[in-house]
Scaffold this motif. Sequence first.
Motif, PDB file in Angstrom:
ATOM      1  N   UNK A 342       0.829  -1.210   0.000  1.00 55.97           N
ATOM      2  CA  UNK A 342       0.000   0.000   0.000  1.00 55.97           C
ATOM      3  C   UNK A 342       0.858   1.252   0.000  1.00 55.97           C
ATOM      4  N   UNK A 343       1.899   1.191   0.820  1.00 58.21           N
ATOM      5  CA  UNK A 343       2.815   2.331   0.881  1.00 58.21           C
ATOM      6  C   UNK A 343       3.407   2.590  -0.504  1.00 58.21           C
ATOM      7  N   UNK A 344       3.807   1.496  -1.143  1.00 59.42           N
ATOM      8  CA  UNK A 344       4.436   1.636  -2.457  1.00 59.42           C
ATOM      9  C   UNK A 344       3.472   2.240  -3.458  1.00 59.42           C
ATOM     10  N   UNK A 345       2.229   1.800  -3.363  1.00 60.79           N
ATOM     11  CA  UNK A 345       1.288   2.341  -4.345  1.00 60.79           C
ATOM     12  C   UNK A 345       1.128   3.842  -4.149  1.00 60.79           C
ATOM     13  N   UNK A 346       1.161   4.269  -2.891  1.00 59.96           N
ATOM     14  CA  UNK A 346       1.081   5.710  -2.630  1.00 59.96           C
ATOM     15  C   UNK A 346       2.304   6.419  -3.204  1.00 59.96           C
ATOM     16  N   UNK A 390      10.953  -2.120  -3.590  1.00 55.71           N
ATOM     17  CA  UNK A 390      11.280  -0.697  -3.548  1.00 55.71           C
ATOM     18  C   UNK A 390      12.264  -0.329  -4.645  1.00 55.71           C
ATOM     19  N   UNK A 391      13.256  -1.179  -4.834  1.00 49.25           N
ATOM     20  CA  UNK A 391      14.220  -0.924  -5.898  1.00 49.25           C
ATOM     21  C   UNK A 391      13.521  -0.904  -7.243  1.00 49.25           C
ATOM     22  N   UNK A 392      12.574  -1.823  -7.389  1.00 55.41           N
ATOM     23  CA  UNK A 392      11.828  -1.835  -8.642  1.00 55.41           C
ATOM     24  C   UNK A 392      11.122  -0.514  -8.876  1.00 55.41           C
ATOM     25  N   UNK A 393      10.567   0.032  -7.800  1.00 55.17           N
ATOM     26  CA  UNK A 393       9.881   1.316  -7.950  1.00 55.17           C
ATOM     27  C   UNK A 393      10.858   2.385  -8.383  1.00 55.17           C
ATOM     28  N   UNK A 394      12.024   2.356  -7.764  1.00 50.14           N
ATOM     29  CA  UNK A 394      13.041   3.344  -8.142  1.00 50.14           C
ATOM     30  C   UNK A 394      13.396   3.172  -9.615  1.00 50.14           C
ATOM     31  N   UNK A 400      10.694   5.962 -16.148  1.00 46.65           N
ATOM     32  CA  UNK A 400       9.667   6.958 -16.467  1.00 46.65           C
ATOM     33  C   UNK A 400      10.322   8.302 -16.729  1.00 46.65           C
ATOM     34  N   UNK A 401      11.316   8.580 -15.909  1.00 49.32           N
ATOM     35  CA  UNK A 401      12.021   9.845 -16.006  1.00 49.32           C
ATOM     36  C   UNK A 401      12.677   9.973 -17.377  1.00 49.32           C
ATOM     37  N   UNK A 402      13.284   8.886 -17.815  1.00 52.50           N
ATOM     38  CA  UNK A 402      13.956   8.928 -19.112  1.00 52.50           C
ATOM     39  C   UNK A 402      12.946   9.214 -20.203  1.00 52.50           C
ATOM     40  N   UNK A 403      11.793   8.580 -20.086  1.00 48.28           N
ATOM     41  CA  UNK A 403      10.756   8.826 -21.094  1.00 48.28           C
ATOM     42  C   UNK A 403      10.353  10.288 -21.085  1.00 48.28           C
ATOM     43  N   UNK A 470      22.341   5.671  -3.022  1.00 49.67           N
ATOM     44  CA  UNK A 470      22.463   4.269  -2.608  1.00 49.67           C
ATOM     45  C   UNK A 470      22.130   3.298  -3.723  1.00 49.67           C
ATOM     46  N   UNK A 471      21.139   3.678  -4.516  1.00 47.90           N
ATOM     47  CA  UNK A 471      20.724   2.679  -5.513  1.00 47.90           C
ATOM     48  C   UNK A 471      21.591   2.687  -6.769  1.00 47.90           C
ATOM     49  N   UNK A 472      22.565   3.588  -6.820  1.00 41.33           N
ATOM     50  CA  UNK A 472      23.350   3.664  -8.053  1.00 41.33           C
ATOM     51  C   UNK A 472      24.223   2.429  -8.251  1.00 41.33           C
ATOM     52  N   UNK A 473      24.433   1.656  -7.192  1.00 43.72           N
ATOM     53  CA  UNK A 473      25.260   0.466  -7.401  1.00 43.72           C
ATOM     54  C   UNK A 473      24.430  -0.784  -7.634  1.00 43.72           C
ATOM     55  N   UNK A 474      23.129  -0.603  -7.751  1.00 48.57           N
ATOM     56  CA  UNK A 474      22.284  -1.746  -8.133  1.00 48.57           C
ATOM     57  C   UNK A 474      22.634  -2.155  -9.563  1.00 48.57           C
TER      58      UNK A 474
END
Lengths: 779, 386
Positions: A342-346, A390-394, A400-403, A470-474
């Motif tokens: 639910x949090x993620x959807x928000x 969460x990473x998936x959301x990022x 989306x941003x690139x688009x 933090x997520x840049x090394x994913x």
Amino acid sequence: PLWIKAAAPSTNNNSSSTTPPDSDPNGRRRIHSMLKLYYGLNEEGKAADQAESLDPCDINGPHFDPEVYLNKLRKECSLGELMDHESCMVKQIRSLDSDMQTLVYENYNKFISATDTIRKMKNDFKKMEDEMDCLSANMASITEFSARISGTLQDQHAQITKLSGVHTLLRKLQFLFELPARLNKCLELQAYAQAVSAHRRARCVLQQYSHMPSFRGIQDDCHVIMEQLAQQLRQKFRDGGSSAKDLSECVELLLQLDEPAEELCDKFLSHAQSRLEADLQGLEAELKDSAITDTDILEFIDRGCNEFVSSLCLVIASYQELFINQMANGKLHVFVDTLAARYFSLVERRIQEEKGVSDNSLLVRALDRFHRRLQAISKLLPGSAVPSHGTEIVVQAARERIKQYLSALQTFYHDSLTDVRQALAAPRGASSKDATPSLPELLASLSNFILNQLKSVLASVHLFTAKDITFSNKPYFKGEFCSQGVREGLVVSFIKFICQSSRQYCESAGDRGGSTPPALLLLLSRLCLDYETSTISYILTLTDEQFLVQHHTPVTPVTALCAEAREAAQKLLNHYVKVQGLIISQMLRKSVETRDWVNTIEPRNVRAVMKRVVEDTTSIDVQVGLLYEEGVRKAHSSDSSKRTFSVYSSSRQQIRYAPSYTPSAPMDTNLLSNIHKLFSERIDIFSPVEFNKVSVLTGIIKISLKTFLECVRLRTFGRYGLQQIQVDCHYLQMYLWRFVSDENLVHFLLDEIVCSAAHRCLDPSPMEQSVIEVICERG
Amino acid sequence: FVNKLQYLARIDRARALTAQTAETDAIRFLVGTQSLKFDNQIHIIDFDDENNVINKSVLLHDAGEIWHISGSPADKAVLTTCYSKTSESRVLTCAAVWRMPPEWESGNHESPDDSSNNPQTLELLCHLDNTAHGSVACVLWEPMGDGKRVISLAENHVLLWDLQESSTKATISSSATLEGKGQLKFTAGKWSPHHNNTQLATANDTAIRGWDLRSMSQIYCIENAHGQLVRDLDFNPNKQYYLASCGDDCKVKFWDVRHINEPVKCLEEHSHWVWSVRYNHSHDQLLLTGSSDSRVILSNMVSISSEPFGHLVDDDELSDNEESQQEDKGKEPLQDSIIATYEEHEDSVYAVEWSAADPWLFASLSYDGRLVINRVPRALKYRILL
């Protein structure tokens, strides 16, 4: 006596030492070693010394026998040698003596004081010996006494131990008897923890001795009280409201009271859920308000992290602390997953609202915080799917941003083109020079605008891969984001878009030719060509360097993009040629179609439309020359403008000798042009052009003249009509040859026009070449 | 096997070409010459399929240079021409119905050396009097009709004529006029073979218009069908709403007249104006175009033909043996494609025409008077048939 002892080796050494003792450290050491030897001090290599010194002739050895030595010398040496030996020996003895003396003097005082000290010590030791004897006697008597005392105290000690045991037992019993009262008091004071720990301590004992009535009474009392306590705890628990910490304390106590863990666990989770849901609702409300209150995404994520994520972490932590031994983690996982979903959807909704591309850093920071806080969950709950979700959301947000950036770039490109269009449409010449920039300036500024915009977008996107994020090394951000996202999705797509939209200019405008200004076509064609030659590889290299792209998946190669750009450039240039050719064609066509060629007057001038054609061609030449190189042309004759048409004469011939038509005799009127055609190459009118001025102009002129030809063939001419065409063609010949790559082409087409006009003429009597020239030169 | 035959007409210039529509046995084309200085002629080109020989006869057409020629669908001896006539320094294009003299066929084949043989003259049946309406662009016979109705397009008028008394008298039965800004002038037209022959399509400037002949009113108008002038039209013989057009924008477009906003398909293969477009009479996927880039292109437009999936095979045939099925598997469905580009011409090709007798044969005529007869490649022919 020391002196004597010290002197003794000197006598021994007197005859043995052959080296001068002074100044040589080796010699001194030898002296030392000899002294040691004398005093019986052990030295390494002693055995070797002894072995050596068995030789009686060794003057330094202990077994030295002077007699043997002397005899040996006497036997072996000559008198002179003996003399020398003797004097040498004397010299040595003398020096040894003086050494000896020095040593004795040096050490005399030390010997004296040493002797004194030893004497004194002898006296003192004697006194000490007596005292030691006394001490040992005293010790013996003490030992005896001690043994006697311990023997007498033995019994009392055992009694004391027993007594203390009884004492502790009594204290325990007292505790037990006091327990109900104490528990009651605790209950009153709400000191539940104390009560529970007290009861726990007593519980097993009471259990053990429950067969005894008194204990049983206590146990029952306790039971009642504890029941009451548990009731209260449950009540408190049920009420909720209290803080998470209180709650977990409550649960802990209840667990200690052997409450069923399963039930507690469920209750605990449901309580936690209600609290977390309140957080979520708060977030949702903010999400709804965000349009009004205009809070940025960072604030939103902050709030989400601080409220929801931290309480979730707390719940997880206390759950694990409380239930981890009793319960499997499955329940917790389900619980966390549903709430997190639910949090993620928000969060997703909020991210989707982030449409503006002006400031990317805010979004990146928000996403970073979002992602960072979720890592806490992964530490607390190792198997949880939440952080990866969460990473998936990022990742999704980044995609989306690139688009969005791509579409922003596309809009920007369109806007720039509109600007260029306006600049082109602005009246030229009317205003001062600097008001309307020239084509090359427009091209340069357009290309700079685009490049700068692209660079700034790349910089914005680059934030996603910054080291402190933090997520840049994913793996996604290291690999796919750079290659598929930025390189393919953004840069390559944008370049493709440029090519594609350029091509659309050719298609949409193709029908009437009017909607796109030809100068824009030319400019775009040059832009695409520049892209092909340099810009694309520059942009891609820049991207690859900035993003350290490692291509795991196949990416569009530079060459393919270049080919596409080149194709677009070619198409645009072809279209430019077509449009410009059409404009001139229309002028020519109108001029041919609207005139009554049968009843025209004798030509005195070149028709105005021809001058217009030449003027327009010249201005096109200038326009193309601004953007494209000259190109190569075939070598032409020294004075092409003066060339007389061979066909003029030939057409004159044709007419002069025009045979009366007989079906059997082949017409020679056709022959010449047929032979000409036989040897000339086929002319493709709307053929692709090369990227240079001459080729472009050739294409335009070809189209125009071919139209002229076809129009002429549809008309019928009078005598003066033909002559007018002759004049016009000569005029065109005079001016057009210089623009084309192969002047023969112009000759050929103009020949054809005049020829066709002659054929379509009712009274074909051509004008004299000289007259034509005069008319044309006059203007 | 000779795939193509050329005939260099010994004439100055020629634009007009037609197949003899009523002739279904012999492969015969009619060519009208265009000369201002000499007597104009109609060349009758007979192609002897068995011997691969071209036989030609000449008939004199002394009325003037021929811009358009068209054969009656009912009587193979009857034809119409549009010719230009100069009178009082005014050039006017007129139209007339002619009959070929009956003797031309009887051993009057002209041989190259036989120059003394004077050609016979066409017999005038009647004029389609157009003095009131201006120059005639073309004359159209009613398709598959009884040879009694023709339409002429004169400037901006559509005139429907009734031919009476064995075509010796022509009367206007109805007419329509295209009104609009500027000088409107029809450039081409085609009488639709569908809808009981009640429809006509015309081209003027860049627009294509459809007409209902019963009410003589416009039923559709494709504005800006081509970027520039529309040069020619043809109806798909098997699909009633389909129509092909060509023009100065080098394109050939296919239209469904029920949806006129967008062409169904567009070909851009020529490098100059396309002057003529013709559907094959029986296999409408075959399309012929002639252009002033001196090329003739034969295209195979399977996707918009009446047989988009190739020849339909009967169910019985399928169940007969499995071999045929295997063959079918081996055959890929035909794609829209250019079958051949013919480059025999050295001047602009203004007319192309399928033979009325043999559906696999066609002729093209260029301005220098060269007529080329070609066949559809045999491989394609068998693919279409089998």
